[in-house]
Design a protein around this motif. Structure first.
Motif, PDB file in Angstrom:
ATOM      1  N   SER A 233       7.345 -18.890  -7.142  1.00 49.43           N
ATOM      2  CA  SER A 233       8.061 -17.635  -6.873  1.00 49.43           C
ATOM      3  C   SER A 233       7.580 -16.516  -7.781  1.00 49.43           C
ATOM      4  CB  SER A 233       9.563 -17.838  -7.056  1.00 49.43           C
ATOM      5  OG  SER A 233       9.856 -18.288  -8.364  1.00 49.43           O
ATOM      6  N   ASP A 234       7.258 -16.843  -9.049  1.00 52.76           N
ATOM      7  CA  ASP A 234       6.756 -15.825  -9.967  1.00 52.76           C
ATOM      8  C   ASP A 234       5.394 -15.315  -9.526  1.00 52.76           C
ATOM      9  OD1 ASP A 234       9.006 -16.091 -11.512  1.00 52.76           O
ATOM     10  OD2 ASP A 234       8.083 -17.465 -12.954  1.00 52.76           O
ATOM     11  N   ALA A 235       4.541 -16.229  -9.052  1.00 54.32           N
ATOM     12  CA  ALA A 235       3.217 -15.820  -8.589  1.00 54.32           C
ATOM     13  C   ALA A 235       3.327 -14.888  -7.383  1.00 54.32           C
ATOM     14  CB  ALA A 235       2.382 -17.054  -8.236  1.00 54.32           C
ATOM     15  N   ARG A 236       4.222 -15.229  -6.467  1.00 50.94           N
ATOM     16  CA  ARG A 236       4.418 -14.383  -5.278  1.00 50.94           C
ATOM     17  C   ARG A 236       4.934 -12.998  -5.669  1.00 50.94           C
ATOM     18  NH1 ARG A 236       4.398 -17.336  -0.537  1.00 50.94           N
ATOM     19  NH2 ARG A 236       4.227 -19.587  -0.882  1.00 50.94           N
ATOM     20  N   GLN A 237       5.890 -12.983  -6.591  1.00 51.10           N
ATOM     21  CA  GLN A 237       6.455 -11.706  -7.005  1.00 51.10           C
ATOM     22  C   GLN A 237       5.394 -10.843  -7.684  1.00 51.10           C
ATOM     23  OE1 GLN A 237       9.704 -10.588  -6.382  1.00 51.10           O
ATOM     24  NE2 GLN A 237       8.698  -8.688  -6.994  1.00 51.10           N
ATOM     25  N   ALA A 238       4.584 -11.472  -8.541  1.00 47.93           N
ATOM     26  CA  ALA A 238       3.562 -10.727  -9.269  1.00 47.93           C
ATOM     27  C   ALA A 238       2.543 -10.099  -8.327  1.00 47.93           C
ATOM     28  CB  ALA A 238       2.859 -11.649 -10.267  1.00 47.93           C
ATOM     29  N   VAL A 239       2.073 -10.861  -7.343  1.00 49.84           N
ATOM     30  CA  VAL A 239       1.062 -10.326  -6.436  1.00 49.84           C
ATOM     31  C   VAL A 239       1.681  -9.324  -5.468  1.00 49.84           C
ATOM     32  CG1 VAL A 239       1.201 -12.083  -4.612  1.00 49.84           C
ATOM     33  CG2 VAL A 239      -0.989 -11.017  -5.134  1.00 49.84           C
ATOM     34  N   ASN A 240       2.933  -9.535  -5.104  1.00 53.74           N
ATOM     35  CA  ASN A 240       3.620  -8.547  -4.256  1.00 53.74           C
ATOM     36  C   ASN A 240       3.771  -7.213  -4.974  1.00 53.74           C
ATOM     37  OD1 ASN A 240       4.114  -9.660  -1.689  1.00 53.74           O
ATOM     38  ND2 ASN A 240       5.820 -10.888  -2.468  1.00 53.74           N
ATOM     39  N   ASP A 241       4.101  -7.260  -6.271  1.00 53.38           N
ATOM     40  CA  ASP A 241       4.233  -6.022  -7.045  1.00 53.38           C
ATOM     41  C   ASP A 241       2.915  -5.251  -7.083  1.00 53.38           C
ATOM     42  OD1 ASP A 241       6.856  -6.642  -7.525  1.00 53.38           O
ATOM     43  OD2 ASP A 241       6.523  -7.388  -9.572  1.00 53.38           O
ATOM     44  N   LEU A 242       1.813  -5.997  -7.244  1.00 54.32           N
ATOM     45  CA  LEU A 242       0.502  -5.339  -7.257  1.00 54.32           C
ATOM     46  C   LEU A 242       0.195  -4.688  -5.910  1.00 54.32           C
ATOM     47  CD1 LEU A 242      -1.605  -8.000  -9.207  1.00 54.32           C
ATOM     48  CD2 LEU A 242      -1.041  -5.697  -9.991  1.00 54.32           C
ATOM     49  N   VAL A 243       0.480  -5.398  -4.830  1.00 51.73           N
ATOM     50  CA  VAL A 243       0.217  -4.859  -3.494  1.00 51.73           C
ATOM     51  C   VAL A 243       1.075  -3.622  -3.229  1.00 51.73           C
ATOM     52  CG1 VAL A 243       0.446  -5.317  -1.018  1.00 51.73           C
ATOM     53  CG2 VAL A 243      -0.604  -7.022  -2.526  1.00 51.73           C
ATOM     54  N   ASP A 244       2.349  -3.662  -3.637  1.00 53.90           N
ATOM     55  CA  ASP A 244       3.229  -2.500  -3.445  1.00 53.90           C
ATOM     56  C   ASP A 244       2.698  -1.285  -4.209  1.00 53.90           C
ATOM     57  OD1 ASP A 244       4.888  -4.017  -1.883  1.00 53.90           O
ATOM     58  OD2 ASP A 244       6.370  -4.410  -3.460  1.00 53.90           O
ATOM     59  N   GLU A 245       2.208  -1.518  -5.408  1.00 56.01           N
ATOM     60  CA  GLU A 245       1.681  -0.411  -6.209  1.00 56.01           C
ATOM     61  C   GLU A 245       0.416   0.163  -5.577  1.00 56.01           C
ATOM     62  OE1 GLU A 245       0.714   0.531 -10.917  1.00 56.01           O
ATOM     63  OE2 GLU A 245       1.573  -1.392 -10.324  1.00 56.01           O
ATOM     64  N   LEU A 246      -0.440  -0.725  -5.061  1.00 54.42           N
ATOM     65  CA  LEU A 246      -1.653  -0.260  -4.386  1.00 54.42           C
ATOM     66  C   LEU A 246      -1.306   0.538  -3.132  1.00 54.42           C
ATOM     67  CD1 LEU A 246      -3.735  -3.544  -4.701  1.00 54.42           C
ATOM     68  CD2 LEU A 246      -4.359  -1.352  -5.742  1.00 54.42           C
ATOM     69  N   THR A 247      -0.357   0.043  -2.370  1.00 54.21           N
ATOM     70  CA  THR A 247       0.053   0.737  -1.141  1.00 54.21           C
ATOM     71  C   THR A 247       0.579   2.129  -1.464  1.00 54.21           C
ATOM     72  OG1 THR A 247       0.602  -1.377  -0.114  1.00 54.21           O
ATOM     73  CG2 THR A 247       1.548   0.593   0.887  1.00 54.21           C
ATOM     74  N   ALA A 248       1.344   2.244  -2.556  1.00 60.14           N
ATOM     75  CA  ALA A 248       1.873   3.550  -2.957  1.00 60.14           C
ATOM     76  C   ALA A 248       0.761   4.522  -3.322  1.00 60.14           C
ATOM     77  CB  ALA A 248       2.825   3.380  -4.133  1.00 60.14           C
TER      78      ALA A 248
END
Length: 566
Positions: free
Chosen positions: A463-478
């Motif tokens: 779950s931590d790995a998923r959250q970490a990579v999701n945060d990166l993707v959200d920041e890139l999308t922004a």
């Protein structure tokens, strides 16, 4: 993109909490090797037979085995730090008591308490180091491996030096050093979060219903039978004093450490787990036969014991590797189940060997130990299909798992990151390449389970790995970058993970694959297999190495300029 934590340039630049636990690890890994040089002195000074002295192995290992069943339950409820402190305190008390007694029975009893403390400590130490390390997961692993190597190699040497003064020396020495580690742990190690879901008390026993885990456990029981027969009885026919015995087992320990940390993973990647274990068990059977046949020639026994260190190092790592491959339960539960069964074998072997030596002669226990190694091959062969199937599932072609919605991408820039402090910087640099090439970015989070000697640990929760990579993707999308994410799961094989990513990169026709600089040194990468080297040689895509503040460096014949033309 936010920079996050700056990567440590040296894995040994760590917080005091990490050093406190690492120091305790060194002392703990000294363990059994510390007392080997004083076994003949114990028998002589306390007027005991070798079979009576051997019970200090039996009590220590049987209690350790039983404790393995409850360590996960305890740690998940009181937390890793309190479990660690409890284990250290028990070792300090019982090691000191073992040095004060005047009877073999007293030492045997106090060694049992020592075994309980060691089980509590070892089961949580690696997790605490990983959680507290500022140098990232790779840096923590390097430090733990170093502590393991020092402990295994230095233990017999220190035991020999202290034992040359008195057989009580090693016991008091361990108690004093562990007391220092205990104070440092209390002062410097922070409270760590408890797992969201506590471990059930019966989970390790229930896990043994799985055929693969039970098969590997029985194989390990037989292996430990032979191993602890040798460890408990080989010092007697060597006819050496404590100091020279310490030097012999130091040479043995150096080979154990080197082959478990460096060469076992490489052999596994080259030949497969089962094949290496077959050959290794057979070699150990031969070593035991040599010791048995040459039991009256000290030089033969000395050389055979030292050589056995290489095979024992390989076996310790690869049996754990095999358990992690076949076990259909959580890593911590599998380790507890496996540890329980194998330590039972280690505990019973010295006791039975002593009875055989008293009834017949000293060669008989070694012959029986050799037979145990050969029987381990038979047991392993009964589960060969399970291990082969597990390896086929995990390497070389594990499935890359999309994180979030699976969105098809065309000719992306792929960036591979792990649980490291520089992950954000690597992704930011890869995003710049993607913008310049007018391509989408695919972020692959590599989540490797690392096998060290007899321990297995995940760098982070799923779950931590998923959250970490999701945060990166959200920041890139922004920031206007088209980005998707994947998780790549791997067990103990860096090179296999690299080949998996290479296959994926070719399938999506990646414009380039970007990776960060490895925290592992050249020697470790050579021995264990390099993720980057395997990736570079296996893919048709351009592979570039990204470092903070440096121009991306191409690692294979294609050049970055070709990206703009593609």
């Amino acid at each position: 993109m936010s920079s996050g934590a700056k990567p440590a340039s040296n894995p040994f630049r760590q917080p005091r909490a990490v050093w406190a636990v690492a120091f305790a690890c060194v002392i703990s890994f000294m363990g059994i090797g510390l007392v080997d040089p004083i076994l003949p002195a114990l028998a002589s000074d306390l007027h005991a037979t070798p079979s009576q002295v051997s019970l200090l192995f039996t009590s220590y290992l049987v209690v350790t085995a039983v404790a393995m069943l409850v360590v996960g339950w305890v740690s998940s409820r009181i937390g890793a730090k309190r479990t660690l402190i409890t284990g250290l305190a028990i070792i300090v008390v019982f090691a000191a008591l073992a040095g004060t007694t005047d009877t073999v029975g007293g030492i045997v009893g106090f060694r049992a308490g020592w075994g309980l403390g060691n089980a509590l400590f070892i089961a949580t130490s690696l997790a605490v180091i990983v959680a507290s390390a500022s140098g990232g997961f790779a840096g923590a692993i390097i430090l733990y491996e170093t502590a393991l190597g020092l402990g295994i190699a230095v233990g017999p040497l220190l035991g020999g030096e202290l034992g040359s003064i008195s057989w009580r020396g090693p016991f008091f020495g361990v108690s004093a050093l562990m007391a220092i580690a205990l104070v440092a742990t209390v002062l410097f190690v922070p409270e760590l979060p408890k797992p969201a879901k506590p471990t059930a008390l019966a989970a390790p026993i229930k896990a043994l219903r799985h055929r693969g885990l039970l098969t590997m456990g029985i194989m390990a029981l037989l292996y430990n039978w032979g191993f602890f027969t040798m460890l408990g009885y080989a010092p007697y026919p060597m006819e050496l004093g404590a100091e020279k015995l310490g030097l012999v087992f130091t040479g043995w320990g150096l080979l154990v450490a080197a082959f478990s940390v460096w060469f076992a993973p490489r052999l596994q990647a080259r030949f497969g787990t089962a094949k290496v274990l077959y050959a290794n068990m057979f070699a150990l059977g031969i070593v035991m036969a040599v010791i048995a046949a040459g039991v009256n020639t000290p030089t033969v026994v000395i050389v055979a014991v030292i050589v056995s260190g290489a095979f024992i190092g390989i076996n310790n790592t690869l049996t754990t590797q095999a358990v992690m491959l076949v076990a259909p339960v959580e890593r911590s539960i599998a380790s507890s189940s496996y540890g329980f069964v194998r330590f039972i074998g280690g505990g019973l072997a010295p006791f039975v060997a002593g009875k055989l030596a008293d009834r017949f002669d000293l060669s008989v226990p070694f012959y029986l130990g050799g037979v145990a190694f050969l029987l381990a091959i038979v047991v392993l062969a009964s589960g060969h299909r399970l291990i082969s199937a597990a390896e086929a599932d995990l390497a070389p072609t594990p499935v890359l798992e999309p994180v979030g919605e699976a969105v098809p991408v065309q000719r992306p820039v792929v960036v591979a990151i792990g649980a490291t402090p520089d992950a954000a910087e690597v992704v930011a640099a890869a995003a710049s390449i993607a913008r310049e090439a007018g391509a989408p970015l695919e972020v692959v989070r590599v989540r490797e389970t690392v096998i060290i000697e007899e321990m297995a640990i995940d760098p982070e929760d799923d779950s931590d790995a998923r959250q970490a990579v999701n945060d990166l993707v959200d920041e890139l999308t922004a920031q206007g970058v088209t980005a998707t994410a994947l998780l790549l799961h791997s067990v103990g094989d860096h090179a296999a993970a690299g080949r998996v990513l290479a296959q994926h990169a070719d399938e999506v026709h990646a414009r380039t694959v970007a990776v960060g600089r490895s925290a592992r040194g050249p020697a470790s990468q050579f021995a264990e297999g390099s993720f980057t080297s395997a990736l570079t040689h296996a893919t048709r895509s351009t592979v570039v190495l990204l470092s903070e503040g440096e121009t991306p460096h191409p690692l294979n014949p294609a050049v970055l300029a070709g990206l703009r033309q593609a």
